[in-house]
Motif scaffolding. Structure first.
Motif, PDB file in Angstrom:
ATOM      1  N   ASN A 125       0.791  -1.230   0.000  1.00 33.20           N
ATOM      2  CA  ASN A 125       0.000   0.000   0.000  1.00 33.20           C
ATOM      3  C   ASN A 125       0.827   1.285   0.000  1.00 33.20           C
ATOM      4  O   ASN A 125       0.306   2.355   0.259  1.00 33.20           O
ATOM      5  CB  ASN A 125      -0.949  -0.003   1.203  1.00 33.20           C
ATOM      6  CG  ASN A 125      -1.996  -1.079   1.064  1.00 33.20           C
ATOM      7  OD1 ASN A 125      -2.628  -1.225   0.025  1.00 33.20           O
ATOM      8  ND2 ASN A 125      -2.174  -1.856   2.111  1.00 33.20           N
ATOM      9  N   ARG A 142      -4.463   0.427   4.433  1.00 33.05           N
ATOM     10  CA  ARG A 142      -5.407   1.097   3.533  1.00 33.05           C
ATOM     11  C   ARG A 142      -6.863   0.736   3.813  1.00 33.05           C
ATOM     12  O   ARG A 142      -7.699   1.594   4.029  1.00 33.05           O
ATOM     13  CB  ARG A 142      -5.047   0.745   2.090  1.00 33.05           C
ATOM     14  CG  ARG A 142      -5.964   1.340   1.062  1.00 33.05           C
ATOM     15  CD  ARG A 142      -5.574   0.885  -0.343  1.00 33.05           C
ATOM     16  NE  ARG A 142      -6.469   1.415  -1.332  1.00 33.05           N
ATOM     17  CZ  ARG A 142      -7.582   0.826  -1.721  1.00 33.05           C
ATOM     18  NH1 ARG A 142      -7.944  -0.344  -1.206  1.00 33.05           N
ATOM     19  NH2 ARG A 142      -8.350   1.379  -2.638  1.00 33.05           N
ATOM     20  N   GLU A 143      -7.181  -0.537   3.772  1.00 34.55           N
ATOM     21  CA  GLU A 143      -8.574  -0.962   3.924  1.00 34.55           C
ATOM     22  C   GLU A 143      -9.147  -0.583   5.280  1.00 34.55           C
ATOM     23  O   GLU A 143     -10.276  -0.106   5.366  1.00 34.55           O
ATOM     24  CB  GLU A 143      -8.701  -2.474   3.707  1.00 34.55           C
ATOM     25  CG  GLU A 143      -9.480  -2.796   2.471  1.00 34.55           C
ATOM     26  CD  GLU A 143      -9.684  -4.273   2.296  1.00 34.55           C
ATOM     27  OE1 GLU A 143     -10.520  -4.832   3.032  1.00 34.55           O
ATOM     28  OE2 GLU A 143      -9.020  -4.844   1.429  1.00 34.55           O
ATOM     29  N   GLU A 144      -8.383  -0.794   6.322  1.00 35.00           N
ATOM     30  CA  GLU A 144      -8.864  -0.475   7.670  1.00 35.00           C
ATOM     31  C   GLU A 144      -9.158   1.016   7.806  1.00 35.00           C
ATOM     32  O   GLU A 144     -10.147   1.401   8.419  1.00 35.00           O
ATOM     33  CB  GLU A 144      -7.838  -0.904   8.731  1.00 35.00           C
ATOM     34  CG  GLU A 144      -7.682  -2.395   8.882  1.00 35.00           C
ATOM     35  CD  GLU A 144      -6.739  -3.022   7.845  1.00 35.00           C
ATOM     36  OE1 GLU A 144      -6.530  -4.245   7.929  1.00 35.00           O
ATOM     37  OE2 GLU A 144      -6.215  -2.307   6.962  1.00 35.00           O
ATOM     38  N   LEU A 155      -9.827   3.193   5.262  1.00 34.99           N
ATOM     39  CA  LEU A 155     -10.930   3.601   4.390  1.00 34.99           C
ATOM     40  C   LEU A 155     -12.283   3.077   4.852  1.00 34.99           C
ATOM     41  O   LEU A 155     -13.316   3.664   4.545  1.00 34.99           O
ATOM     42  CB  LEU A 155     -10.659   3.166   2.945  1.00 34.99           C
ATOM     43  CG  LEU A 155      -9.458   3.830   2.271  1.00 34.99           C
ATOM     44  CD1 LEU A 155      -9.323   3.357   0.838  1.00 34.99           C
ATOM     45  CD2 LEU A 155      -9.551   5.345   2.339  1.00 34.99           C
ATOM     46  N   LYS A 156     -12.292   1.988   5.584  1.00 37.22           N
ATOM     47  CA  LYS A 156     -13.550   1.431   6.099  1.00 37.22           C
ATOM     48  C   LYS A 156     -13.923   1.981   7.470  1.00 37.22           C
ATOM     49  O   LYS A 156     -14.991   1.679   7.991  1.00 37.22           O
ATOM     50  CB  LYS A 156     -13.453  -0.100   6.197  1.00 37.22           C
ATOM     51  CG  LYS A 156     -13.496  -0.796   4.870  1.00 37.22           C
ATOM     52  CD  LYS A 156     -13.450  -2.300   5.076  1.00 37.22           C
ATOM     53  CE  LYS A 156     -13.574  -3.053   3.762  1.00 37.22           C
ATOM     54  NZ  LYS A 156     -13.520  -4.504   3.974  1.00 37.22           N
ATOM     55  N   ALA A 184     -12.034   6.875  -0.002  1.00 35.96           N
ATOM     56  CA  ALA A 184     -13.033   5.864   0.364  1.00 35.96           C
ATOM     57  C   ALA A 184     -14.156   5.829  -0.664  1.00 35.96           C
ATOM     58  O   ALA A 184     -14.626   4.749  -1.043  1.00 35.96           O
ATOM     59  CB  ALA A 184     -13.589   6.141   1.761  1.00 35.96           C
ATOM     60  N   ALA A 205     -12.894   4.115  -3.767  1.00 36.71           N
ATOM     61  CA  ALA A 205     -12.716   2.679  -3.561  1.00 36.71           C
ATOM     62  C   ALA A 205     -14.037   1.967  -3.260  1.00 36.71           C
ATOM     63  O   ALA A 205     -14.068   0.738  -3.175  1.00 36.71           O
ATOM     64  CB  ALA A 205     -11.724   2.433  -2.423  1.00 36.71           C
ATOM     65  N   TYR A 246     -15.886   2.313  -0.475  1.00 33.21           N
ATOM     66  CA  TYR A 246     -16.090   2.065   0.962  1.00 33.21           C
ATOM     67  C   TYR A 246     -16.935   3.199   1.535  1.00 33.21           C
ATOM     68  O   TYR A 246     -16.431   4.072   2.228  1.00 33.21           O
ATOM     69  CB  TYR A 246     -14.759   1.990   1.705  1.00 33.21           C
ATOM     70  CG  TYR A 246     -13.863   0.865   1.272  1.00 33.21           C
ATOM     71  CD1 TYR A 246     -14.298  -0.449   1.309  1.00 33.21           C
ATOM     72  CD2 TYR A 246     -12.567   1.106   0.853  1.00 33.21           C
ATOM     73  CE1 TYR A 246     -13.472  -1.496   0.930  1.00 33.21           C
ATOM     74  CE2 TYR A 246     -11.726   0.068   0.474  1.00 33.21           C
ATOM     75  CZ  TYR A 246     -12.192  -1.227   0.515  1.00 33.21           C
ATOM     76  OH  TYR A 246     -11.371  -2.254   0.139  1.00 33.21           O
TER      77      TYR A 246
END
Length: 188
Positions: free
Chosen positions: A13, A63-65, A67-68, A102, A105, A107
């Motif tokens: 990332n 990244r995911e954590e 953006l979510k 977000a 992506a 999210y």
């Protein structure tokens, strides 16, 4: 959150982190986690991660954590964090950038109410040239499925002359529409 291999996540990332730094104009690598931003944040009670934790997670490439998270949507952009930051990092600008990322992506689950409010607000500005509060509130309630929310306030406000049942249209609405169209064309 589970077990995470940080070196692998950071490698995967790194481009995301670099993009956030470039788009926000804030070098989050300068943060040394004093948590003054979190200590002064008036919205921290409703966040799943504190602002300093979001910055750290971002630095680690999670990244995911990030953006979510609910935090990026709860941030009010009041800039208390920026005022308190001894490294002069504008955390609110980083949060703005993360919201945009977000959305790109996909999210948006945590931010659906914020986005609905924003869309309703901008619609009334674009249509009438100024904010029409009753229309915005009704539109937002319909979009979020809360049809009767705040209904008890409408009639008393109208009877006191504090809210008008119909919008006031200003001169120059065409110019305002042009601003919206130009912004949309330029992708901002």
């Amino acid at each position: 959150m589970g077990e995470i291999n940080l070196s692998q996540v950071l490698d995967e990332n790194r481009s995301f982190v670099d993009r956030v730094i470039a788009e926000s104009g804030q070098d989050i690598r300068q943060c040394y986690q004093c948590a003054k931003c979190s200590g002064g944040c008036p919205g921290s009670y409703a966040m799943d991660y504190l602002p300093s934790q979001i910055i750290r997670m971002l630095m680690l490439g999670m990244r995911e954590e990030v953006l979510k998270s609910r935090t990026i949507w709860v941030c009010m952009g009041c800039n208390t964090c920026t005022t308190r930051c001894i490294r002069n990092i504008e955390v609110a600008r980083v949060m703005d950038t993360l919201r945009q990322e977000a959305i790109k992506a996909g999210y948006v689950e945590e931010g659906k109410y914020v986005m609905s409010f924003n869309d309703s607000f901008l619609y009334t500005i674009r249509t009438f040239g100024r904010l029409f509060e009753p229309g915005m509130a009704m539109m937002n309630n319909i979009r979020t499925g809360n049809f009767m929310k705040d209904m008890q306030f409408g009639l008393p406000l109208m009877l006191k002359g504090k809210a008008k049942p119909f919008p006031h249209r200003i001169k120059g609405r065409r110019e305002i529409k042009n601003i919206f169209e130009k912004t949309k064309r330029e992708g901002k």
